[in-house]
Write an enzyme that holds these catalytic residues in place. Structure first.
Site, mmCIF file in Angstrom:
data_model
loop_
_atom_site.group_PDB
_atom_site.id
_atom_site.type_symbol
_atom_site.label_atom_id
_atom_site.label_comp_id
_atom_site.label_asym_id
_atom_site.label_seq_id
_atom_site.Cartn_x
_atom_site.Cartn_y
_atom_site.Cartn_z
ATOM 1 N N ASP A 86 0.883 -1.311 0.076
ATOM 2 C CA ASP A 86 0.145 -0.068 0.079
ATOM 3 C C ASP A 86 0.877 1.345 -0.032
ATOM 4 O OD1 ASP A 86 -1.854 1.949 0.285
ATOM 5 O OD2 ASP A 86 -2.661 1.359 2.277
ATOM 6 N N ASP A 283 -1.911 5.389 -6.035
ATOM 7 C CA ASP A 283 -2.207 4.406 -4.878
ATOM 8 C C ASP A 283 -2.440 2.992 -5.232
ATOM 9 O OD1 ASP A 283 -3.199 3.549 -2.429
ATOM 10 O OD2 ASP A 283 -4.929 4.693 -2.495
#
Length: 429
Positions: A86, A283
């Protein structure tokens, strides 16, 4: 645990991620390589760091799995864990038997924490909290709490433990890194997938790449290559890519907590849509891409206009994604519908006349559902609480090497074969 969405709270990591149906963990988951001089004028990184990198294979896919994951070994003796990589959050954490008050089911036993607690006044602990709200109720340990916009959360303490890793030059290393021992989790509304925790790859001090850099192991660079057919690889350091083969754009100085090039212009079939002030974040915690309400409306209107008179009709009974189309017969591959859709792109200014263009081909924004329909993998971010932010998720980064160079404050990308891990090479940029 699911790929969740972080929101900024007083006692948590500030981050960006998305919501279901992409189930992401962060707030807010082509052309051939072209040799060119770098478009950024930045100082050379220190040569004291090893030119070697760390490369880790990825598993999973955007659809139908809805996630990519990396296997890391942690502890003494080392045990395997599935982690969600992440770039939208800093803290790495594992579901932890401390004992666990509430944990979700995974394929591995819960992490058994080390007794090496990170104290409350440690700089890594302090980086997780806002300075005004950082209170040391227990000076001997660092408590953390992260909450996600879909209602999910993780509560725990920060510990240090051994992460056995291998450098690309063949040397094994065993750094002690800080991670969260999450003893109270709420999965929220995200769809289930068998994650043991989150691998935080953000720009903060507690992120894994920052810790490896601060220990002199690799340069402060992280990157990934998601294969559209499934799998790919994740890497730390700058030893496996040629920087002159990537397109680069500066990270925004106005948004230092996120991998953001700032504001971009949306292009459709090589032409401007007129939308020039789209705040964009890269992201890897978001499976799908999100546009704000205005950009989403413009995009869907353009697509519907292109499909007028074509043998594709909206599939109202397919809830795979919010917008799907069916053909006269089940669609087996994106090749079957390529002629009906046009490529997208986001164009970023580099401070002068030059532009850094992030191209999004049909494979970067469409999927074929299990019902044989073609579905739009760009969702309305405003509807899920992202306001005016625009998130480039995993789907749009497939078959690209994407590099986040924290030392040079730049994001780079190039079309790549993500099946093949590049050979280690010394970077001269």
């Amino acid at each position: 645990m699911g790929k969740w969405v972080l929101v900024v709270l007083a006692l948590m990591v500030a981050s960006m991620s998305c919501l279901a149906p992409c189930s992401a963990s962060s707030f807010f988951k082509d052309k051939p390589w072209e040799r060119k001089r770098p478009i950024l004028s930045v100082p050379t990184a220190s040569s004291s760091f090893a030119s070697s990198s760390i490369v880790l294979p990825l598993q999973g896919n955007v659809y139908p799995n809805g996630f990519y994951n990396v296997t890391l070994y942690v502890g003494q003796p080392p045990k395997p864990y599935f982690l969600d990589p992440d770039t939208g959050s800093d803290l790495t954490w594992l579901q932890c038997d401390a004992p666990c008050q509430q944990c979700t089911e995974t394929l591995h036993p819960l992490y058994q924490p080390s007794n090496d607690l990170v104290p409350c006044k440690d700089p890594l602990c302090m980086s997780l909290h806002s300075s005004m709200d950082h209170r040391c109720e227990n000076p001997d340990q660092c408590d953390y709490e992260v909450e996600y916009a879909d209602g999910g959360s993780s509560l725990g303490v920060l510990v240090r433990d051994v992460f056995p890793l291998n450098l690309t030059n063949g040397d094994p290393i065993r750094p002690r890194l800080a991670l969260g021992c999450g003893y109270d989790q709420d999965p929220g509304s995200s769809s289930y997938h068998p994650m043991d925790g989150i691998l935080g790859l953000g720009r903060g001090a507690v992120s894994i790449v920052s810790q490896l850099h601060n220990q002199g192991i690799v340069r402060n660079v992280v990157g990934h290559c998601f294969n559209s057919k499934g799998g790919g690889y994740l890497f730390f350091g700058d030893g496996i890519y040629d920087p002159y083969r990537l397109v680069w754009t500066p990270m925004s100085r106005d948004y230092p907590k996120h991998y953001s090039p700032g504001f971009g212009e949306l292009m459709f079939n090589g032409r401007s849509t007129g939308l020039r002030n789209l705040f964009v974040v890269f992201d890897s915690g978001s499976s799908y891409t999100y546009f704000n309400a205005q950009a989403y409306q413009v995009l869907t209107s353009l697509l519907n206009r292109e499909l007028a008179g074509k043998p594709l009709r909206e599939a109202m009974d397919d809830d795979t994604l919010p917008l799907c189309w069916r053909g006269r017969k089940p669609i087996k591959s994106l090749r079957d519908v390529r002629k009906y859709f046009k490529p997208l792109a986001l164009s970023f200014s580099n401070g002068g006349r030059s532009k850094a263009v992030f191209e999004i081909p049909i494979e970067g924004y469409m999927i074929i559902s299990s019902m044989g329909n073609v579905c739009l993998g760009i969702l309305n971010g405003t509807d899920v609480g992202l306001e005016n932010s625009n998130i480039i998720g995993d789907i749009s980064m497939q078959d690209k090497m994407v590099v986040y160079n924290n030392e040079k404050q730049a994001i780079g990308w190039a079309t790549a074969n993500c099946d093949r891990v590049p050979k280690s090479q010394v970077s001269s940029w």
